[in-house]
Structures are given as structure tokens and as C-alpha cells.
Design an enzyme around this catalytic site. Structure first.
Site, mmCIF file in Angstrom:
data_model
loop_
_atom_site.group_PDB
_atom_site.id
_atom_site.type_symbol
_atom_site.label_atom_id
_atom_site.label_comp_id
_atom_site.label_asym_id
_atom_site.label_seq_id
_atom_site.Cartn_x
_atom_site.Cartn_y
_atom_site.Cartn_z
ATOM 1 N N HIS A 1 -5.824 6.601 -2.836
ATOM 2 C CA HIS A 1 -6.870 5.581 -1.892
ATOM 3 C C HIS A 1 -7.876 5.263 -2.710
ATOM 4 C CE1 HIS A 1 -5.090 6.861 2.247
ATOM 5 N NE2 HIS A 1 -4.514 5.843 1.878
ATOM 6 N N HIS B 1 0.824 -1.141 -0.025
ATOM 7 C CA HIS B 1 -0.110 0.289 0.175
ATOM 8 C C HIS B 1 0.978 1.308 0.174
ATOM 9 C CE1 HIS B 1 -3.571 2.270 1.198
ATOM 10 N NE2 HIS B 1 -2.710 3.232 1.756
ATOM 11 N N GLU B 2 1.730 1.234 0.939
ATOM 12 C CA GLU B 2 2.726 2.335 1.135
ATOM 13 C C GLU B 2 3.620 2.525 -0.273
ATOM 14 O OE1 GLU B 2 1.859 4.512 3.198
ATOM 15 O OE2 GLU B 2 0.598 3.235 4.296
ATOM 16 N N CYS C 1 -7.731 -3.480 -7.637
ATOM 17 C CA CYS C 1 -9.120 -3.656 -7.995
ATOM 18 C C CYS C 1 -9.041 -3.079 -9.733
ATOM 19 C CB CYS C 1 -10.170 -2.664 -7.408
ATOM 20 S SG CYS C 1 -9.919 -1.063 -7.712
#
Length: 334
Positions: free
Chosen positions: A143, A133-134, A168
Site C-alpha cells: 500500500h 490494485h489487487e 505514483c
């Protein structure tokens, strides 16, 4: 789905893994991994990647500021740097975070403090989720609202465990940068037109005097209403410019009349508004015409408007109060 060989080769020390986001565009450029001394190697993400040793934060109670921890590394390499620490992390606006990324420093930090589990495999999986994520933040990813997307922000372990390590469908879709550029250009164009219109309106409001040609001379106008007729265009233009200058001043010099033989001159301080003779004043004595005109215009210039536009006395009799307010505002800006 695994990343392409080309994208996987760009990540130093990593092998293709089902945990990596399924998009060649999401693969990061090369980065280095450093962990805190004494941290359990079983918790580190990306097992195939060798980990260096980072500069640990001073021991103390409470979370460590993530930005301060990053600056302590004195990192200046071309690659991104991923830090893994056992200390709790704090970030601007957040008392505690799982991880934090700063694109300017090209660094990301992950804390195992709130990710630990009796199952070392689950701990490593959580650390990997946060690291991905980071690191994707360093690549410019934002986000996502999809709770299963790798870029969905997790505020607790339940949300983190539910989040996958894949992007996604929407985040994998190539960004349509041309559309964003067109929209940005259109917004800038609309904004520039709006600013231009506002400036023109402001100039018109601050410069209410103008002039226009007439078959037998020229007229000076105040908000499109004629207030003075002069024999030449140059005289009318000069009069309008001087009157606008006087109108713009908080405390303009008063209009005075100077008789010079058959002619009369209206002045205000160092400026001459206009000169006139009996022929141009419609048969009236030039001095009398000039004095009557100055008497009509003086309240308008001092009051910054006619009686129908407001209250000239507000400016005329509260001039000192207005001046002090402007001085006070200037001091505040300084």
C-alpha cells in the site's frame, strides 16, 4: 504513458491501455479472468480480455468470504487468476471489501456489489481500479500513502474514484533491494550479537562458580570471590563444575563430609566436590576444614545466592512452592 511492448505481451488478452500502471516493472505476468455467471459484461475490467466462468458462491445473505470463494475455484495453474463477482466480499479482519488478493493462492477477487453506478462506464472504471490494485498485490506491491496512487487503499467510493490507475513516482521507482538486504543483514548481525551477549550473561548468572590458577595451586571462585583453594587445577575445575550443577538444581542434594583417614571428601549425592588433606587445608584437620566449608556453602547452594544477593530463605523454605510453580508451568506448555 503506455507500458512497453514486452511488458504488455506478458498480460494475456490485454492491449496497451492508458489505464494500466505506467511502469514496465508493474506489468503483471500472465493471468486469467473469470466472472460470476450472469454478471453484466459491461462491468468487467479489461474489455479486450476474454472472461471465463468462475464457480459461484452458494446463494445466501451477507458477504461471501473471499478466501473461501478463491478455494472453491480449485485453481492450480501457473498463472494468476482474477475473479469478478457480484456478491459482497468479506476478508479477514474486514466485514466488507472492494477486493482481496492472496499471494499464496495466486488469486485476486473483485466485488461489484459496492461499485455499481447508473453509469456502466463508471462501474467498469471502478472495477478496473480495484482489479489493478489487487493484481499488483499479487506481484508484491504494498500500500502507498499517496491518495492518487493505484496502490492507495480505498475505504469508500470517494477515495476509490479519486485514485488513479497509475503508480505514483515513488512506487514506479525501482526497488533498491541491495539496500534492504544490507539493512537486513546488519539487523541480523546486531540481533545475533545481542542474543549472544544475553546468553553469555545468562550462563554466567546460572553458572556462578569458576576457577583460576595460582602459583601454588588453584582457587574455586564464586562470582570472582575465592571460596576454596585446592592443590591442583584438575581438582578446582571439577569442584567448580559440580558446584554449578548443584546451583542449577531447584532441590540439590545436601553437602556431606566423609572422613577417609587423614583425608576428607565433600560429596553431594553421587558427585564428589573435592578431596582434601591436612597439608592442603592449611594445617587444620581435613575433616574439620571440610565440615566448616560445607556449612558455609550449603545455604548458598540451597538459597541460590548469598545473603547479600537476596534472601536465601525464600528458596530454602519455599522450595516446595517453587517446585509446584514449575510443574504448573510445564503443564501449561504441554
Amino acid at each position: 504513458m503506455q507500458p512497453s511492448a514486452r511488458s504488455a505481451s506478458r498480460v494475456r488478452g490485454m492491449r496497451p491501455s492508458e489505464h494500466w500502471p505506467a511502469s514496465p516493472r508493474a506489468a503483471l505476468s500472465s493471468f486469467q479472468l473469470r466472472s460470476e455467471p450472469g454478471l453484466d459484461p459491461a462491468w468487467l475490467p479489461f474489455p479486450a480480455m476474454p472472461a471465463g466462468t468462475m464457480t459461484a458462491a452458494p446463494h445466501g445473505s451477507g458477504p461471501v468470504d473471499a478466501l473461501e470463494l478463491m478455494r472453491m475455484q480449485h485453481w492450480g495453474g501457473p498463472e494468476a487468476l482474477l475473479l469478478v463477482t457480484g456478491r459482497d466480499l468479506a476478508a479477514p479482519g474486514c466485514a466488507s471489501v472492494f477486493g482481496y488478493a492472496d499471494r499464496r493462492l495466486r488469486m485476486a477477487a473483485v466485488s461489484t456489489f459496492r461499485l455499481k453506478s447508473p453509469d456502466a462506464r463508471l462501474t467498469r472504471e471502478r472495477v478496473t481500479r480495484v482489479a489493478i490494485h489487487e493484481l499488483l498485490h499479487l506481484e508484491g506491491r504494498r500500500h502507498c500513502k499517496d491518495p492518487f496512487c493505484a496502490m492507495h487503499p480505498a475505504s469508500n467510493l470517494e477515495e476509490l474514484d479519486r485514485r488513479t490507475m497509475q503508480l505514483c513516482e515513488r512506487c514506479r521507482r525501482p526497488a533498491r533491494r541491495w539496500r534492504a538486504a544490507v539493512l537486513a543483514a546488519a539487523a541480523c548481525l546486531v540481533f545475533s550479537f545481542a542474543v549472544d551477549a544475553s546468553l553469555k550473561a545468562l550462563v554466567r548468572k546460572a553458572s556462578p562458580f569458576s576457577w583460576r590458577r595460582q602459583p601454588d595451586g588453584a582457587e574455586v571462585l564464586y562470582r570472582k570471590a575465592a571460596v576454596l583453594k585446592l592443590p591442583g587445577e584438575a581438582e578446582a575445575r571439577t569442584a567448580a563444575e559440580v558446584l554449578n550443577r548443584l546451583f542449577a538444581e531447584i532441590d540439590p542434594p545436601p553437602l556431606t563430609v566423609r572422613a577417609e583417614g587423614p583425608r576428607a571428601r565433600v560429596v553431594a549425592g553421587p558427585w564428589t566436590v573435592f578431596e582434601i588433606d591436612a597439608a592442603a587445608s592449611g594445617g587444620y584437620p581435613a575433616e574439620e576444614f571440610a565440615r566448616q566449608w560445607a556449612a558455609r556453602m550449603e545455604p548458598l547452594l540451597q538459597g541460590k545466592g548469598s545473603a547479600s544477593e537476596g534472601c536465601p530463605d525464600c528458596h530454602t523454605f519455599r522450595r516446595e512452592e517453587v517446585r509446584q510453580a514449575i510443574l504448573q508451568r510445564t503443564r501449561l506448555w504441554r
